[in-house]
Design a protein around this motif. Structure first.
Motif, PDB file in Angstrom:
ATOM      1  N   ALA A 163       3.310  11.529   1.212  1.00 17.66           N
ATOM      2  CA  ALA A 163       2.681  10.564   2.081  1.00 17.66           C
ATOM      3  C   ALA A 163       3.162   8.392   2.549  1.00 17.66           C
ATOM      4  O   ALA A 163       2.854   7.908   2.981  1.00 17.66           O
ATOM      5  CB  ALA A 163       2.556   9.836   0.535  1.00 17.66           C
ATOM      6  N   PHE A 164       4.301   8.435   2.589  1.00 12.95           N
ATOM      7  CA  PHE A 164       5.435   7.625   2.418  1.00 12.95           C
ATOM      8  C   PHE A 164       6.541   7.368   3.526  1.00 12.95           C
ATOM      9  O   PHE A 164       7.436   7.087   3.285  1.00 12.95           O
ATOM     10  CB  PHE A 164       5.202   6.473   0.812  1.00 12.95           C
ATOM     11  CG  PHE A 164       4.677   6.337   0.257  1.00 12.95           C
ATOM     12  CD1 PHE A 164       4.153   5.029   0.316  1.00 12.95           C
ATOM     13  CD2 PHE A 164       3.988   7.169  -0.992  1.00 12.95           C
ATOM     14  CE1 PHE A 164       3.505   4.585  -0.346  1.00 12.95           C
ATOM     15  CE2 PHE A 164       3.345   6.834  -1.504  1.00 12.95           C
ATOM     16  CZ  PHE A 164       2.882   5.129  -1.683  1.00 12.95           C
ATOM     17  N   SER A 165       6.700   8.622   3.823  1.00 13.39           N
ATOM     18  CA  SER A 165       7.471   9.113   5.089  1.00 13.39           C
ATOM     19  C   SER A 165       7.992   7.980   5.756  1.00 13.39           C
ATOM     20  O   SER A 165       9.157   7.315   5.923  1.00 13.39           O
ATOM     21  CB  SER A 165       7.167   9.876   5.730  1.00 13.39           C
ATOM     22  OG  SER A 165       5.911   9.683   6.676  1.00 13.39           O
ATOM     23  N   ASN A 166       7.267   6.600   6.895  1.00 15.77           N
ATOM     24  CA  ASN A 166       7.643   5.821   7.340  1.00 15.77           C
ATOM     25  C   ASN A 166       8.039   4.774   6.366  1.00 15.77           C
ATOM     26  O   ASN A 166       8.889   3.673   6.906  1.00 15.77           O
ATOM     27  CB  ASN A 166       5.951   5.499   8.124  1.00 15.77           C
ATOM     28  CG  ASN A 166       5.064   5.050   7.133  1.00 15.77           C
ATOM     29  OD1 ASN A 166       4.643   5.262   5.988  1.00 15.77           O
ATOM     30  ND2 ASN A 166       4.441   4.052   7.836  1.00 15.77           N
ATOM     31  N   LYS A 167       7.518   4.811   5.387  1.00 13.73           N
ATOM     32  CA  LYS A 167       7.761   3.654   3.883  1.00 13.73           C
ATOM     33  C   LYS A 167       9.378   3.801   3.684  1.00 13.73           C
ATOM     34  O   LYS A 167      10.651   3.519   3.576  1.00 13.73           O
ATOM     35  CB  LYS A 167       6.855   3.055   3.116  1.00 13.73           C
ATOM     36  CG  LYS A 167       6.133   2.924   3.350  1.00 13.73           C
ATOM     37  CD  LYS A 167       5.480   1.827   4.069  1.00 13.73           C
ATOM     38  CE  LYS A 167       4.239   1.147   4.202  1.00 13.73           C
ATOM     39  NZ  LYS A 167       3.912  -0.031   4.519  1.00 13.73           N
ATOM     40  N   ILE A 168       9.628   5.364   3.678  1.00 14.71           N
ATOM     41  CA  ILE A 168      11.352   5.575   3.406  1.00 14.71           C
ATOM     42  C   ILE A 168      12.067   5.298   4.510  1.00 14.71           C
ATOM     43  O   ILE A 168      13.358   4.250   4.260  1.00 14.71           O
ATOM     44  CB  ILE A 168      11.276   7.340   2.882  1.00 14.71           C
ATOM     45  CG1 ILE A 168      10.586   7.207   1.893  1.00 14.71           C
ATOM     46  CG2 ILE A 168      12.800   7.593   2.844  1.00 14.71           C
ATOM     47  CD1 ILE A 168       9.901   8.879   0.954  1.00 14.71           C
ATOM     48  N   GLN A 169      11.248   6.215   5.435  1.00 15.39           N
ATOM     49  CA  GLN A 169      12.596   5.298   6.985  1.00 15.39           C
ATOM     50  C   GLN A 169      12.785   3.542   6.989  1.00 15.39           C
ATOM     51  O   GLN A 169      13.910   3.759   7.292  1.00 15.39           O
ATOM     52  CB  GLN A 169      11.506   6.177   8.479  1.00 15.39           C
ATOM     53  CG  GLN A 169      12.051   7.055   8.470  1.00 15.39           C
ATOM     54  CD  GLN A 169      10.981   8.291   9.273  1.00 15.39           C
ATOM     55  OE1 GLN A 169      10.006   7.907  10.170  1.00 15.39           O
ATOM     56  NE2 GLN A 169      11.092   9.507   9.532  1.00 15.39           N
ATOM     57  N   ASP A 170      11.763   3.129   7.252  1.00 20.30           N
ATOM     58  CA  ASP A 170      12.597   1.703   7.566  1.00 20.30           C
ATOM     59  C   ASP A 170      12.182   0.721   6.572  1.00 20.30           C
ATOM     60  O   ASP A 170      12.555  -0.354   6.020  1.00 20.30           O
ATOM     61  CB  ASP A 170      10.344   1.008   7.515  1.00 20.30           C
ATOM     62  CG  ASP A 170       9.811   1.776   9.103  1.00 20.30           C
ATOM     63  OD1 ASP A 170      10.441   2.334   9.393  1.00 20.30           O
ATOM     64  OD2 ASP A 170       8.802   1.347   8.923  1.00 20.30           O
ATOM     65  N   LYS A 220      -2.075   4.320  -1.539  1.00 25.41           N
ATOM     66  CA  LYS A 220      -0.787   3.613   0.014  1.00 25.41           C
ATOM     67  C   LYS A 220      -2.092   2.916   0.854  1.00 25.41           C
ATOM     68  O   LYS A 220      -2.382   1.124   1.074  1.00 25.41           O
ATOM     69  CB  LYS A 220      -1.006   4.363   0.460  1.00 25.41           C
ATOM     70  CG  LYS A 220       0.487   4.000   2.063  1.00 25.41           C
ATOM     71  CD  LYS A 220       1.257   4.898   2.770  1.00 25.41           C
ATOM     72  CE  LYS A 220       1.524   4.595   4.108  1.00 25.41           C
ATOM     73  NZ  LYS A 220       2.068   5.988   4.942  1.00 25.41           N
ATOM     74  N   GLN A 221      -3.462   3.368   1.019  1.00 29.95           N
ATOM     75  CA  GLN A 221      -3.945   2.660   2.355  1.00 29.95           C
ATOM     76  C   GLN A 221      -5.621   1.688   1.378  1.00 29.95           C
ATOM     77  O   GLN A 221      -5.476   0.305   1.466  1.00 29.95           O
ATOM     78  CB  GLN A 221      -5.321   3.552   2.364  1.00 29.95           C
ATOM     79  CG  GLN A 221      -6.369   3.330   3.057  1.00 29.95           C
ATOM     80  CD  GLN A 221      -7.387   4.854   4.366  1.00 29.95           C
ATOM     81  OE1 GLN A 221      -7.897   5.186   2.818  1.00 29.95           O
ATOM     82  NE2 GLN A 221      -7.381   3.932   5.085  1.00 29.95           N
ATOM     83  N   MET A 222      -4.887   1.425  -0.040  1.00 27.55           N
ATOM     84  CA  MET A 222      -6.112   1.028  -0.440  1.00 27.55           C
ATOM     85  C   MET A 222      -4.562  -0.652  -1.205  1.00 27.55           C
ATOM     86  O   MET A 222      -5.818  -1.504  -1.162  1.00 27.55           O
ATOM     87  CB  MET A 222      -6.238   1.198  -2.151  1.00 27.55           C
ATOM     88  CG  MET A 222      -7.879   1.983  -1.801  1.00 27.55           C
ATOM     89  SD  MET A 222      -8.229   3.039  -3.617  1.00 27.55           S
ATOM     90  CE  MET A 222      -8.920   1.842  -4.506  1.00 27.55           C
ATOM     91  N   ILE A 223      -3.511  -0.023  -1.599  1.00 27.52           N
ATOM     92  CA  ILE A 223      -2.824  -1.682  -1.725  1.00 27.52           C
ATOM     93  C   ILE A 223      -2.289  -2.061  -0.318  1.00 27.52           C
ATOM     94  O   ILE A 223      -0.693  -1.062  -0.022  1.00 27.52           O
ATOM     95  CB  ILE A 223      -2.126  -1.138  -3.388  1.00 27.52           C
ATOM     96  CG1 ILE A 223      -2.591  -0.381  -4.202  1.00 27.52           C
ATOM     97  CG2 ILE A 223      -0.684  -1.870  -3.175  1.00 27.52           C
ATOM     98  CD1 ILE A 223      -1.742  -0.143  -5.406  1.00 27.52           C
ATOM     99  N   LYS A 224      -2.328  -2.930  -0.463  1.00 27.19           N
ATOM    100  CA  LYS A 224      -1.313  -3.205   1.198  1.00 27.19           C
ATOM    101  C   LYS A 224      -0.397  -4.407   0.395  1.00 27.19           C
ATOM    102  O   LYS A 224      -0.768  -5.297  -0.157  1.00 27.19           O
ATOM    103  CB  LYS A 224      -2.307  -4.361   1.570  1.00 27.19           C
ATOM    104  CG  LYS A 224      -3.395  -3.816   2.684  1.00 27.19           C
ATOM    105  CD  LYS A 224      -3.574  -2.191   3.532  1.00 27.19           C
ATOM    106  CE  LYS A 224      -4.429  -2.031   3.988  1.00 27.19           C
ATOM    107  NZ  LYS A 224      -4.933  -0.632   4.590  1.00 27.19           N
TER     108      LYS A 224
END
Length: 96
Positions: A60-67, A35-39
């Protein structure tokens, strides 16, 4: 006495001093690194029906799931049927 008991138990079970990390944590760390390496703004993850992968992805992707920036696809087909078909195909090719 406590030190002797600890040493005996450690030697008996093959315990090694140090940091012990289970596979869930390792998977989570790898996903955080990816997640940090791929923008990117949109994520699509495809995996098999594995509880470790599901838990690590949710962490790892909780914020991306919420958004709603991540779509997580789970493949849950029966792999034993595929192996049986592949074996039959192999036997057919050998016998012909």
């Amino acid at each position: 006495m406590n030190q002797t008991k600890s040493k005996l138990i450690g030697d008996f079970f093959g315990y090694v001093d140090g940091l012990h990390v289970n596979h869930t944590y390792t998977t989570m760390a790898q996903l955080f690194l990816i997640k940090q390496m791929i923008k990117t703004d949109k994520w699509r993850i495809v995996s098999d029906d594995d509880m470790v992968l599901k838990a690590a992805t949710k962490k790892a992707f909780s914020n991306k799931i919420q958004d709603e920036k991540l779509h997580y696809f789970v493949n849950d087909f029966d792999k034993t049927l595929i192996r049986e078909d592949a074996y039959r195909n192999l036997l057919n090719k050998i016998n012909t």
